[in-house]
Design a protein around this motif. Sequence first.
Motif, PDB file in Angstrom:
ATOM      1  N   LEU A 543       7.976  46.238 -15.806  1.00 16.95           N
ATOM      2  CA  LEU A 543       7.364  47.015 -16.611  1.00 16.95           C
ATOM      3  C   LEU A 543       6.758  46.530 -17.968  1.00 16.95           C
ATOM      4  O   LEU A 543       6.197  47.264 -18.619  1.00 16.95           O
ATOM      5  N   ALA A 544       6.904  45.214 -17.818  1.00 18.07           N
ATOM      6  CA  ALA A 544       6.078  44.549 -19.214  1.00 18.07           C
ATOM      7  C   ALA A 544       4.412  44.957 -19.187  1.00 18.07           C
ATOM      8  O   ALA A 544       3.843  44.875 -17.947  1.00 18.07           O
ATOM      9  N   GLY A 545       4.161  45.375 -20.106  1.00 16.17           N
ATOM     10  CA  GLY A 545       2.631  45.628 -20.336  1.00 16.17           C
ATOM     11  C   GLY A 545       2.499  47.283 -20.173  1.00 16.17           C
ATOM     12  O   GLY A 545       1.531  47.738 -20.476  1.00 16.17           O
ATOM     13  N   ALA A 546       3.572  47.879 -19.734  1.00 11.63           N
ATOM     14  CA  ALA A 546       3.391  49.561 -19.686  1.00 11.63           C
ATOM     15  C   ALA A 546       3.489  50.087 -20.896  1.00 11.63           C
ATOM     16  O   ALA A 546       4.040  49.535 -22.046  1.00 11.63           O
ATOM     17  N   THR A 547       3.130  51.496 -21.088  1.00  8.13           N
ATOM     18  CA  THR A 547       3.542  52.136 -22.299  1.00  8.13           C
ATOM     19  C   THR A 547       4.071  53.352 -22.021  1.00  8.13           C
ATOM     20  O   THR A 547       4.014  53.975 -21.342  1.00  8.13           O
ATOM     21  N   ASN A 567       3.300  65.677 -31.545  1.00  5.56           N
ATOM     22  CA  ASN A 567       2.273  64.578 -31.142  1.00  5.56           C
ATOM     23  C   ASN A 567       3.012  63.574 -30.092  1.00  5.56           C
ATOM     24  O   ASN A 567       4.310  63.597 -30.250  1.00  5.56           O
ATOM     25  N   ALA A 568       2.277  63.001 -29.376  1.00  6.19           N
ATOM     26  CA  ALA A 568       2.917  62.085 -28.497  1.00  6.19           C
ATOM     27  C   ALA A 568       2.753  60.601 -29.333  1.00  6.19           C
ATOM     28  O   ALA A 568       1.878  60.144 -29.576  1.00  6.19           O
ATOM     29  N   ILE A 569       3.956  59.776 -29.282  1.00  7.29           N
ATOM     30  CA  ILE A 569       4.071  58.567 -29.820  1.00  7.29           C
ATOM     31  C   ILE A 569       4.199  57.417 -28.794  1.00  7.29           C
ATOM     32  O   ILE A 569       5.008  57.523 -27.916  1.00  7.29           O
ATOM     33  N   PRO A 570       3.405  56.497 -28.682  1.00  9.25           N
ATOM     34  CA  PRO A 570       3.199  55.409 -27.596  1.00  9.25           C
ATOM     35  C   PRO A 570       4.410  54.277 -28.164  1.00  9.25           C
ATOM     36  O   PRO A 570       4.541  53.853 -29.291  1.00  9.25           O
ATOM     37  N   THR A 571       5.076  53.833 -27.187  1.00  7.01           N
ATOM     38  CA  THR A 571       5.719  52.611 -27.331  1.00  7.01           C
ATOM     39  C   THR A 571       5.190  51.533 -26.354  1.00  7.01           C
ATOM     40  O   THR A 571       5.665  51.702 -25.054  1.00  7.01           O
ATOM     41  N   ALA A 572       4.790  50.440 -26.536  1.00  3.33           N
ATOM     42  CA  ALA A 572       4.494  49.523 -25.722  1.00  3.33           C
ATOM     43  C   ALA A 572       5.792  48.504 -25.259  1.00  3.33           C
ATOM     44  O   ALA A 572       6.588  48.133 -26.125  1.00  3.33           O
ATOM     45  N   LEU A 573       5.719  48.338 -24.027  1.00  7.79           N
ATOM     46  CA  LEU A 573       6.983  47.541 -23.598  1.00  7.79           C
ATOM     47  C   LEU A 573       6.325  46.156 -23.486  1.00  7.79           C
ATOM     48  O   LEU A 573       5.701  45.880 -22.165  1.00  7.79           O
ATOM     49  N   GLU A 574       7.011  45.397 -23.996  1.00  8.35           N
ATOM     50  CA  GLU A 574       6.452  43.810 -24.157  1.00  8.35           C
ATOM     51  C   GLU A 574       7.356  43.102 -23.239  1.00  8.35           C
ATOM     52  O   GLU A 574       8.636  43.463 -23.167  1.00  8.35           O
ATOM     53  N   PRO A 575       6.965  42.049 -22.829  1.00 14.51           N
ATOM     54  CA  PRO A 575       7.832  40.883 -22.108  1.00 14.51           C
ATOM     55  C   PRO A 575       9.236  40.724 -22.957  1.00 14.51           C
ATOM     56  O   PRO A 575       9.113  40.350 -24.034  1.00 14.51           O
TER      57      PRO A 575
END
Length: 575
Positions: A543-547, A567-575
Amino acid sequence: MNHALTSLAQTLLIGSVAAAVPTQQSDEVKLLAGDPGLHDHFGRTLSLWGERVVVGSRFDGLGGVELAGSAYVFLRQGDGWVQEAKLTAADAEAEDVFGHAVAIFGDTALVGARNDDHAGGIDAGSAYVFVRDAGGWSQQAKLTAGDAAAGDHFGVSVAIAGDLALVGALYGDAPGAADAGSVYVFRRSGASWSQEAELNPADAAALDGFGWIVALDGETALIGSRFDDVAGVVDAGSAYLFERNGAGWSEVTKFAPSGLAAGDEFGSSVALEGDTAVVGTPRRNLPGAPDAGTVLVYRRDGAAWSQEAALTASDAEAGDSFGHRVALHGDLLAVGAAQDDHAGGFDAGSAYLLRREGSAWTELTKFTASDASDSENYGSIVAVADDLVLVGAPHDDIDGLVHAGSVYAYPLGGDCNGNGSPDLLDLAAGTSLDLDGEGTPDECQALAASAASISIAAGGTVDFALGAGATHAAELYVLLGSLSGTAPGLPVDGLVLPLNVDGYLLQTLGGGGPLVAGIGLLDGAGAGSASLTIPAGALPTALAGATVHHAFAAFDLAASQVTLTSNAIPTALEP
């Protein structure tokens, strides 16, 4: 509660017609002359005061009087602008180039006509004063130099502050230095204007270009001398500061930084306010980027001036001409880069907004025209206020009229969080987040988050603040998530939840997954809180790199109806 959740789930998932999420509209407003013409160069010059801007159109043909020139006054009304007046000289003639320079202060406008022919000679030049009263705008006076001569080009630059006016004469003669350039000071008494002084630098030399550009703050004048040869360096350029005291006007200091190279043309643009002076060097070479341009900022401490900063564009490239024009308002600085090449085109041009905190300057944002094209020279002139940036594009083609010209207005936004700073500046400075990219600080929207990303390996928590407003007090909220984006979203009760249906959305709808307090009741103010908590190593590394996006719906229990989608809030899934 279980019945309510079942009802909400049915409401959210019934229906197969997807609705598009509205896109954020640009706040850019484009100002055009009411009667644009071929090669008018509307927007080469402009000046802002309060809710009014005066725009020069120096090559306006005035219905057959070729290149006579004009100037337009626009009034800001809400989010738009209306043309209030078109100013022309009472004695307009061909090739006067009225509008080559403009300035406004209160209800007085000053317009330069550098090529005006009169008793002083051909192209001696003049400047016209216009005033506004209940009946509109009218010409109050025509200013000419007391020692006017042919080819002086008096009116190449103008500035006004209260009852004082400055007018530059690019090729005016200084004592012992023909065509060095001069600047004239005029003072108004009642409705009459008279020449108070002629300003020349102590080291004037032929063809210095003194008076090419002028700025006036109170009784202090900053004057550019872009072709001044400094220490033998041809056209290195300089700028001079003059002040008025009881004995008259006198030269206070000369700005000529060390290290200037031939053709840098320091002094091509100037701005002055209080204890801050700004001077542009659009032809300054940067490493690997000739003619990229720089801007120098000077600060006064007591009676002494010293350099505070040397500014360059964060994306500087060869030939940008950063510093072509500058405008200063408090701690905000606008800089034009009229020959910047970017995705919009070659020499399309750009403008930058910077802000000072203490003595440090930070680039906040870069403006480009939404309809940019080659050689528009957007950034040829700029203006800035607390809540507004204006940028001129004199070579913009309008409805097939080549180089008719335009002006772009950018409101800096309201102050939704009440911190005394425009929202756009909060976002640019990083003091507010805009994780959803809608151009509004997250804290002013229904859903805000504490962070933009979370690490899969390290784990972590993102806190969500729900703010539906008092009209939604005691309503049920459900915070939902999606790993498959926000568009087209999920239509529900005439609204759109900006999340796409996938396994994660169904998991969160059922109250499962990594959300804490994802389902609950809003308080009396319509507010709530929840969090996304990911234990270290709990998610697959794939899932790394997914939002992942989250949004919430508010549900009226009595009416069994969704009343709000956030509103929609994005959260980036980092390694």
